[in-house]
Structure formats: structure tokens, C-alpha cells
Design an enzyme around this catalytic site. Sequence first.
Site, mmCIF file in Angstrom:
data_model
loop_
_atom_site.group_PDB
_atom_site.id
_atom_site.type_symbol
_atom_site.label_atom_id
_atom_site.label_comp_id
_atom_site.label_asym_id
_atom_site.label_seq_id
_atom_site.Cartn_x
_atom_site.Cartn_y
_atom_site.Cartn_z
ATOM 1 N N ASP A 99 0.663 -1.280 0.000
ATOM 2 C CA ASP A 99 -0.113 0.130 -0.304
ATOM 3 C C ASP A 99 0.759 1.214 -0.025
ATOM 4 O OD1 ASP A 99 1.036 -0.403 2.547
ATOM 5 O OD2 ASP A 99 -0.981 -0.231 3.637
ATOM 6 N N ASP A 102 7.050 4.144 3.159
ATOM 7 C CA ASP A 102 7.347 5.178 3.980
ATOM 8 C C ASP A 102 8.921 5.213 4.172
ATOM 9 O OD1 ASP A 102 7.572 7.346 5.532
ATOM 10 O OD2 ASP A 102 6.379 6.680 7.154
HETATM 11 P P1 IMP Z 1 7.927 1.731 6.456
HETATM 12 O O1 IMP Z 1 8.088 0.609 6.825
HETATM 13 O O2 IMP Z 1 8.277 2.805 7.217
HETATM 14 O O3 IMP Z 1 7.863 2.051 4.759
HETATM 15 O O4 IMP Z 1 6.128 1.853 6.640
HETATM 16 C C1 IMP Z 1 5.363 0.833 6.273
HETATM 17 C C2 IMP Z 1 4.078 0.611 7.022
HETATM 18 O O5 IMP Z 1 3.625 2.103 7.750
HETATM 19 C C3 IMP Z 1 3.017 0.603 5.811
HETATM 20 O O6 IMP Z 1 2.831 -0.586 5.305
HETATM 21 C C4 IMP Z 1 1.745 1.062 6.717
HETATM 22 O O7 IMP Z 1 1.073 0.113 7.382
HETATM 23 C C5 IMP Z 1 2.308 2.165 7.582
HETATM 24 N N1 IMP Z 1 2.140 3.641 7.255
HETATM 25 C C6 IMP Z 1 3.104 4.428 6.701
HETATM 26 N N2 IMP Z 1 2.644 5.749 6.306
HETATM 27 C C7 IMP Z 1 1.152 5.577 6.468
HETATM 28 C C8 IMP Z 1 0.258 6.247 6.063
HETATM 29 O O8 IMP Z 1 0.297 7.599 5.849
HETATM 30 N N3 IMP Z 1 -0.832 5.998 6.306
HETATM 31 C C9 IMP Z 1 -1.143 4.660 7.181
HETATM 32 N N4 IMP Z 1 -0.319 3.883 7.119
HETATM 33 C C10 IMP Z 1 0.989 4.047 6.874
HETATM 34 MG MG MG Z 2 0.917 -1.845 5.612
#
Ligand code: IMP
Ligand code: MG
Length: 179
Positions: A99, A102
Site C-alpha cells: 500500500d 514510508d
Molecule cells: P515503512 O516500513 O516505514 O515503509 O512503513 C510501512 C508501513 O507503515 C505501511 O505498510 C503502513 O502500514 C504504515 N504507514 C506508513 N505511512 C502510513 C500512512 O500515511 N497511512 C497509513 N499507514 C502508513
Molecule cells: Mg501496511
Amino acid sequence: MERIFGRPIVTQEEMRARIRELGKQITTDYTGKDFVLVGVLKGAYAFYADLARAIRIPMRVDFLMVMSDGARARKSGKVKMVTELTEDIKGKDVLLVEDIVDSGLTAQHLVKTLARKKPRSIKVCTLLSKPDGRIVDLVIDYVGFKIPNKYVVGYGLDYQQKYRNLPYLAVLDMEGEQE
Ligand code: IMP
Ligand code: MG
């Protein structure tokens, strides 16, 4: 309590058009390959369903359910895999459908984990990318939309497990104030 959302950050029309483009590109890139589309649940469910139907080649569908709730899990990227793949991906061309990317830790962790199963190739497709949040060097092969560093909900994405069914993508008003 009902929350009021402002204008969609990505509208349903924009979403539909972009997913059609991604589907075409993926169709071209994976024609003739032994293709497995792996969705990361829960967040990717809405995007996955639309993307899969925009891809016009035979493929296998599979899913991973991960839990990344909790700040500690998020910081390390060591998300808990709640379910395993059911398809054997050895020698196959895998596209991981996320989805949102980040920091990039979750996607990087999943790619590393799936790579141990020896697929022929593994690439990443994400509906949303927040480039400003990135802390790891991760190649993302297909990006739907680059968005600013704001918390978004809807179209599969949640805030404390809610708002996933919102049919468009909106910035969550964290203060509970109306825009
Ligand atoms: P990452 O590991 O920092 O890349 O983040 C991954 C996970 O954080 C995603 O799969 C989401 O579940 C959650 N996430 C990060 N940003 C958002 C947002 O803006 N809305 C909802 N979920 C988010
Ligand atoms: Mg997620």
C-alpha cells in the site's frame, strides 16, 4: 465518533487512471514470465484487487499478512509475518504489492525474506510512496503516487485499523479538527 475528512489527496478517478497505467506496464514487463503477484495485507487489499484486474496476463495470486503495528516494529522493519505464502515462488517472477512505502524498512524486510525462497526475480510495486520518509536505500520498481510526508487513510490504509474502506485517499486530521 465520526471524523470529517478534507478533500481527497488522490481521487477515485486519479486512482483508476493510474492503476490502469500500472497494469499496462506490468502486463508488458511480465508477459511470458511465470508471474506471481503477492499482496501485503491488510493495507494492500483494495489496491491489489484493482491492480490484479488491470493486469492482462496469466498469473498466480498470493498474499502475506503482516503486522507492523507498534513503534518498535516499525523502526526495525521487522514486521511479524502472520501468514505464509501458499505458492512456491522458487524460480518464479514475483511482484510484491504494497500500500505505502514510508521509511522503506517493511518493504526491504519482506523482499529480503522472500528472496530466501529463491524466486527468479523479485520487484516491488507500491500504490503510494513517501520519499521524504525514506531511511533505507530501496529500489521500488512501480510507484502509483508520490505523496508528501502526511498520514493518509482510505483505500486500504488505516489509522488504528479504521478507515480502510474509505473509497478515496485522504489526509487524516490527527488533531481531530475539521479542515
Ligand atoms: P515503512 O516500513 O516505514 O515503509 O512503513 C510501512 C508501513 O507503515 C505501511 O505498510 C503502513 O502500514 C504504515 N504507514 C506508513 N505511512 C502510513 C500512512 O500515511 N497511512 C497509513 N499507514 C502508513
Ligand atoms: Mg501496511
